[in-house]
Design a protein around this motif. Sequence first.
Motif, mmCIF file in Angstrom:
data_model
loop_
_atom_site.group_PDB
_atom_site.id
_atom_site.type_symbol
_atom_site.label_atom_id
_atom_site.label_comp_id
_atom_site.label_asym_id
_atom_site.label_seq_id
_atom_site.Cartn_x
_atom_site.Cartn_y
_atom_site.Cartn_z
ATOM 1 N N SER A 1 -9.622 3.313 -0.843
ATOM 2 C CA SER A 1 -9.681 4.467 -1.738
ATOM 3 C C SER A 1 -10.463 4.064 -2.983
ATOM 4 O O SER A 1 -10.226 2.992 -3.555
ATOM 5 C CB SER A 1 -8.260 4.887 -2.114
ATOM 6 O OG SER A 1 -8.274 5.831 -3.153
ATOM 7 N N GLN B 1 -6.773 1.011 4.887
ATOM 8 C CA GLN B 1 -7.359 2.154 4.185
ATOM 9 C C GLN B 1 -7.998 1.706 2.883
ATOM 10 O O GLN B 1 -7.536 0.761 2.243
ATOM 11 C CB GLN B 1 -6.316 3.212 3.893
ATOM 12 C CG GLN B 1 -5.822 3.891 5.158
ATOM 13 C CD GLN B 1 -5.286 5.265 4.871
ATOM 14 O OE1 GLN B 1 -4.435 5.426 4.020
ATOM 15 N NE2 GLN B 1 -5.798 6.244 5.582
ATOM 16 N N THR C 1 -8.728 0.671 -4.229
ATOM 17 C CA THR C 1 -7.425 0.308 -3.671
ATOM 18 C C THR C 1 -7.578 0.095 -2.174
ATOM 19 O O THR C 1 -8.117 0.950 -1.471
ATOM 20 C CB THR C 1 -6.377 1.401 -3.936
ATOM 21 O OG1 THR C 1 -6.325 1.662 -5.345
ATOM 22 C CG2 THR C 1 -4.999 0.965 -3.457
ATOM 23 N N LEU C 2 -7.103 -1.054 -1.707
ATOM 24 C CA LEU C 2 -7.079 -1.387 -0.282
ATOM 25 C C LEU C 2 -5.620 -1.438 0.130
ATOM 26 O O LEU C 2 -4.827 -2.152 -0.478
ATOM 27 C CB LEU C 2 -7.749 -2.736 -0.022
ATOM 28 C CG LEU C 2 -9.186 -2.892 -0.539
ATOM 29 C CD1 LEU C 2 -9.699 -4.300 -0.272
ATOM 30 C CD2 LEU C 2 -10.101 -1.867 0.093
ATOM 31 N N THR C 3 -5.253 -0.678 1.178
ATOM 32 C CA THR C 3 -3.855 -0.526 1.565
ATOM 33 C C THR C 3 -3.648 -0.933 3.015
ATOM 34 O O THR C 3 -4.466 -0.621 3.879
ATOM 35 C CB THR C 3 -3.431 0.955 1.399
ATOM 36 O OG1 THR C 3 -3.778 1.386 0.084
ATOM 37 C CG2 THR C 3 -1.941 1.122 1.601
ATOM 38 N N THR C 4 -2.524 -1.606 3.289
ATOM 39 C CA THR C 4 -2.147 -1.939 4.658
ATOM 40 C C THR C 4 -1.287 -0.810 5.216
ATOM 41 O O THR C 4 -0.931 0.116 4.499
ATOM 42 C CB THR C 4 -1.310 -3.238 4.722
ATOM 43 O OG1 THR C 4 -0.033 -2.995 4.127
ATOM 44 C CG2 THR C 4 -2.004 -4.388 4.018
ATOM 45 N N VAL D 1 -5.695 -5.006 5.667
ATOM 46 C CA VAL D 1 -5.923 -3.694 5.057
ATOM 47 C C VAL D 1 -6.411 -2.703 6.118
ATOM 48 O O VAL D 1 -7.089 -3.070 7.075
ATOM 49 C CB VAL D 1 -6.902 -3.755 3.857
ATOM 50 C CG1 VAL D 1 -6.297 -4.538 2.714
ATOM 51 C CG2 VAL D 1 -8.240 -4.307 4.257
ATOM 52 N N GLU E 1 -5.101 -3.664 -5.687
ATOM 53 C CA GLU E 1 -5.766 -2.739 -6.609
ATOM 54 C C GLU E 1 -6.738 -3.517 -7.484
ATOM 55 O O GLU E 1 -6.372 -4.499 -8.129
ATOM 56 C CB GLU E 1 -4.749 -2.005 -7.479
ATOM 57 C CG GLU E 1 -5.380 -0.929 -8.322
ATOM 58 C CD GLU E 1 -4.355 -0.114 -9.094
ATOM 59 O OE1 GLU E 1 -4.733 0.965 -9.562
ATOM 60 O OE2 GLU E 1 -3.203 -0.542 -9.225
ATOM 61 N N SER F 1 0.358 -4.946 -4.755
ATOM 62 C CA SER F 1 1.517 -4.065 -4.532
ATOM 63 C C SER F 1 2.266 -3.767 -5.826
ATOM 64 O O SER F 1 3.493 -3.764 -5.878
ATOM 65 C CB SER F 1 2.443 -4.673 -3.482
ATOM 66 O OG SER F 1 1.761 -4.838 -2.259
ATOM 67 N N ASP G 1 2.569 -0.510 3.459
ATOM 68 C CA ASP G 1 2.695 -0.141 2.048
ATOM 69 C C ASP G 1 2.380 -1.277 1.085
ATOM 70 O O ASP G 1 2.764 -1.227 -0.078
ATOM 71 C CB ASP G 1 4.087 0.427 1.751
ATOM 72 C CG ASP G 1 4.334 1.739 2.474
ATOM 73 O OD1 ASP G 1 3.360 2.497 2.648
ATOM 74 O OD2 ASP G 1 5.484 2.005 2.866
ATOM 75 N N GLU G 2 1.690 -2.289 1.545
ATOM 76 C CA GLU G 2 1.196 -3.317 0.638
ATOM 77 C C GLU G 2 -0.209 -2.897 0.227
ATOM 78 O O GLU G 2 -0.938 -2.287 1.010
ATOM 79 C CB GLU G 2 1.144 -4.678 1.328
ATOM 80 C CG GLU G 2 2.513 -5.202 1.717
ATOM 81 C CD GLU G 2 2.413 -6.517 2.463
ATOM 82 O OE1 GLU G 2 3.069 -7.469 2.050
ATOM 83 O OE2 GLU G 2 1.664 -6.573 3.447
ATOM 84 N N TYR G 3 -0.591 -3.201 -1.007
ATOM 85 C CA TYR G 3 -1.924 -2.805 -1.439
ATOM 86 C C TYR G 3 -2.489 -3.767 -2.475
ATOM 87 O O TYR G 3 -1.752 -4.486 -3.158
ATOM 88 C CB TYR G 3 -1.941 -1.368 -1.971
ATOM 89 C CG TYR G 3 -1.090 -1.134 -3.202
ATOM 90 C CD1 TYR G 3 -1.647 -1.244 -4.471
ATOM 91 C CD2 TYR G 3 0.257 -0.798 -3.098
ATOM 92 C CE1 TYR G 3 -0.875 -1.020 -5.608
ATOM 93 C CE2 TYR G 3 1.026 -0.576 -4.216
ATOM 94 C CZ TYR G 3 0.460 -0.679 -5.477
ATOM 95 O OH TYR G 3 1.234 -0.459 -6.589
#
Length: 172
Positions: free
Chosen positions: A145, A143, A152-155, A141, A162, A73, A158-160
Amino acid sequence: MSNGIIYLFKGFSNIVVVLLGKEQVSGGRIMKVKIILVSVLMLIVGSISCSAAVKINLKKQLVGTSWNLVSISGDDVSYADITLSIEKKEINGFSGVNNYFGNYRITGNRISVSKLGMTRMAGDKDLMDIEQEYANILENVKQVSLKQDRLTLTTGDDEYLEFILSDDNIMY
């Protein structure tokens, strides 16, 4: 497939004739209308094909790769040496103190991680805190990208996570 497109094209032509009236769609105008219809159909078919190819290629690009975590994040955690390896159906890596493993599924740009397991060794408190935060985010997670050598793995919160591509890999 081509027969279906021909029937679809004929159907569009008939709709145009009905909407514009037979007298307005005569001679050269009908040819222009047909050219426009063919162009629109080609765009539709092309965009459907391209979006399907992108979804398929993302998982294919990721299988067999290894990654190094650089931030959680936005906070730099590269010193923790956390890694992620992606196989056909499983993920695994080193989480700062322990090794971990689990299953994952990618559909389009959506990802889910399940059955995450980890060895239970103790270590430096700061590293263990980072490891716990990493595992919590990884399990949630939603998403994925991929942009060049960045993953990038995103929850949904808005936590991610990288990652940068490990030096051990060659992207195709």
